[in-house]
Design a protein around this motif. Structure first.
Motif, mmCIF file in Angstrom:
data_model
loop_
_atom_site.group_PDB
_atom_site.id
_atom_site.type_symbol
_atom_site.label_atom_id
_atom_site.label_comp_id
_atom_site.label_asym_id
_atom_site.label_seq_id
_atom_site.Cartn_x
_atom_site.Cartn_y
_atom_site.Cartn_z
ATOM 1 N N LYS A 1 0.832 -1.200 0.000
ATOM 2 C CA LYS A 1 0.000 0.000 0.000
ATOM 3 C C LYS A 1 0.871 1.257 0.000
ATOM 4 O O LYS A 1 0.614 2.220 -0.730
ATOM 5 C CB LYS A 1 -0.911 -0.020 1.213
ATOM 6 C CG LYS A 1 -1.866 1.158 1.300
ATOM 7 C CD LYS A 1 -2.758 1.024 2.523
ATOM 8 C CE LYS A 1 -3.693 2.232 2.635
ATOM 9 N NZ LYS A 1 -4.559 2.133 3.851
ATOM 10 N N CYS A 2 1.928 1.238 0.785
ATOM 11 C CA CYS A 2 2.836 2.385 0.823
ATOM 12 C C CYS A 2 3.540 2.581 -0.519
ATOM 13 O O CYS A 2 3.753 3.721 -0.966
ATOM 14 C CB CYS A 2 3.868 2.198 1.937
ATOM 15 S SG CYS A 2 3.169 2.243 3.601
ATOM 16 N N MET B 1 1.376 4.299 -3.086
ATOM 17 C CA MET B 1 1.186 5.734 -2.843
ATOM 18 C C MET B 1 2.461 6.532 -3.125
ATOM 19 O O MET B 1 2.441 7.767 -3.058
ATOM 20 C CB MET B 1 0.764 5.951 -1.382
ATOM 21 C CG MET B 1 -0.610 5.357 -1.056
ATOM 22 S SD MET B 1 -1.007 5.431 0.684
ATOM 23 C CE MET B 1 -1.036 7.221 0.945
ATOM 24 N N GLN C 1 3.443 6.243 -9.017
ATOM 25 C CA GLN C 1 2.448 7.057 -9.704
ATOM 26 C C GLN C 1 2.920 7.431 -11.106
ATOM 27 O O GLN C 1 2.122 7.445 -12.060
ATOM 28 C CB GLN C 1 2.172 8.320 -8.873
ATOM 29 C CG GLN C 1 1.521 8.059 -7.525
ATOM 30 C CD GLN C 1 0.143 7.434 -7.664
ATOM 31 O OE1 GLN C 1 -0.587 7.707 -8.622
ATOM 32 N NE2 GLN C 1 -0.231 6.596 -6.695
#
Length: 400
Positions: free
Chosen positions: A42-43, A46, A51
């Motif tokens: 999850k980290c 992000m 991205q």
């Protein structure tokens, strides 16, 4: 020492875990990063680097997924070819062997969500033979390599040639049986006549003249006609010898007339030639040591078209390893893409097909109109025999 330093047990454990395989759902193929748990993944999602990679993916997702799918399929089949080329094996076993490399292309980045879908795809496209069993999916690699296909083609051609050869032998045996039966039916009367002729006496006539001598030896029966004179029938002149005496010495002259024995001998020789032609005529003609010309149009770009080479090795009767005379490269070419070569007058040739297959001969003359040549056998039991009409395809230049 600080927390999680390089030699602490915690750091060592982390490195050991990093070397091993982790759960596939925590792996990011775009960033090629493996996370150990859900929180770490999850980290990562992000993070700024992830991205940016996702923006690149969003511009052309189908192309990227297709590229990963092709790479996954190619590496998977390469592993099958190396490890399980001729065996039937479970799909899960092959997959576990494939993912043992931690840098492999992961399946979650391809168009297949599960291993079952990928196995079904390989079966539909004919790249593997797949079957579903109570123990799971099993796969068998279908080898479509060019060398394997070539060997299979040569094997089928050899099987067909063996079948044709067996049929020829059966027909020849049947003809011999019929000929022997016919000779047996017609041979009873001939044997009796031969015995009667053999029992009759031979006659020798000798006549002396003033300047010459003439000796005649004849075989046959003697009958008397109505006037009481002797009449000789079925006589055969074996030889005539005449001697002439001159001032400088003696001169001898031998004269012989064509007899039935000569015609019978010629007929037997022709029959022998035909029998040898039927036996030795094959659909393959390659021999080691002959010079051939490469006529494969597929080799035009590489510069081998219509170039000459030496047959160094014959493979499965129909294929040869050709060493090119100029470039010294070795090619493997089928005999259908090769052509025989003729030397200059007086050169040695190999008889590659026909009645005298395998004999070495010397080229005496060439008949360009009839596409044949005149050769004389050099060695063997037929040494000195002259063959007047041998086709170009039946002889080939011999490397000296």
């Amino acid at each position: 020492m600080g927390k999680n330093e390089f030699l602490t047990p915690k750091a060592i454990a982390n490195r050991i875990k990093a070397k091993g395989l982790q759960k596939l759902r925590w792996y990011c193929q775009m960033c090629q990063k493996q996370c150990r748990d859900e929180n770490g993944f999850k980290c990562h999602c992000m993070s700024e680097s992830h991205q940016r990679q996702m923006q690149i993916f969003g511009q052309n997702p189908h192309r990227i997924v297709g590229g990963y799918s092709e790479e996954f399929e190619a590496t998977f089949l390469e592993h099958m070819k190396r490890s399980h080329r001729f065996s039937r094996i479970a799909a899960t076993v092959v997959y576990n062997e494939y993912i043992s490399d931690r840098h492999h292309v992961h399946m979650n980045s391809t168009q297949w969500a599960t291993l079952t879908e990928f196995v079904k795809y390989l079966g539909r496209t004919g790249k593997c033979k797949v079957e579903e069993t109570p123990k799971g999916w099993f796969m068998t690699y279908i080898d479509r390599d060019s060398e394997t296909l070539f060997k299979e083609k040569m094997k089928n051609k050899r099987i067909k040639a063996d079948i044709v050869e067996e049929e020829k032998q059966e027909k020849e045996i049947q003809r011999q049986i019929e000929r022997a039966e016919q000779m047996r039916m017609n041979g009873v009367g001939d044997d009796k006549r031969e015995e009667e002729e053999a029992a009759k006496p031979r006659m020798l006539e000798k006549s002396d003249g003033d300047g010459d001598k003439k000796i005649k030896l004849s075989l046959g029966s003697v009958k008397r006609n109505g006037e009481g004179n002797e009449k000789r029938e079925n006589s055969r002149l074996l030889f005539d010898e005449e001697e002439y005496e001159g001032k400088s010495g003696k001169r001898k002259k031998m004269e012989g007339e064509p007899s039935k024995n000569a015609s019978v001998l010629d007929e037997l020789m022709r029959e022998e030639e035909k029998a040898k032609e039927r036996i030795n005529r094959k659909d393959y003609w390659l021999f080691e040591g002959i010079i051939v010309k490469v006529m494969s149009k597929a080799l035009i770009d590489k510069g081998y078209y219509k170039q000459k080479g030496v047959v160094r090795k014959v493979i499965d009767k129909y294929c040869g390893e050709i060493e090119m005379l100029e470039k010294k490269h070795v090619l493997r070419v089928d005999q259908e893409e090769l052509e025989t070569v003729l030397p200059q007058i007086g050169g040695l040739v190999k008889i590659v097909n026909g009645a005298y297959r395998g004999e070495i001969a010397r080229l005496l003359a060439i008949d360009a109109d009839n596409f044949c040549a005149k050769v004389q056998i050099e060695k063997g039991i037929y040494d000195g025999r002259v063959l007047k009409a041998v086709e170009y395809e039946d002889i080939c230049k011999l490397l000296q």
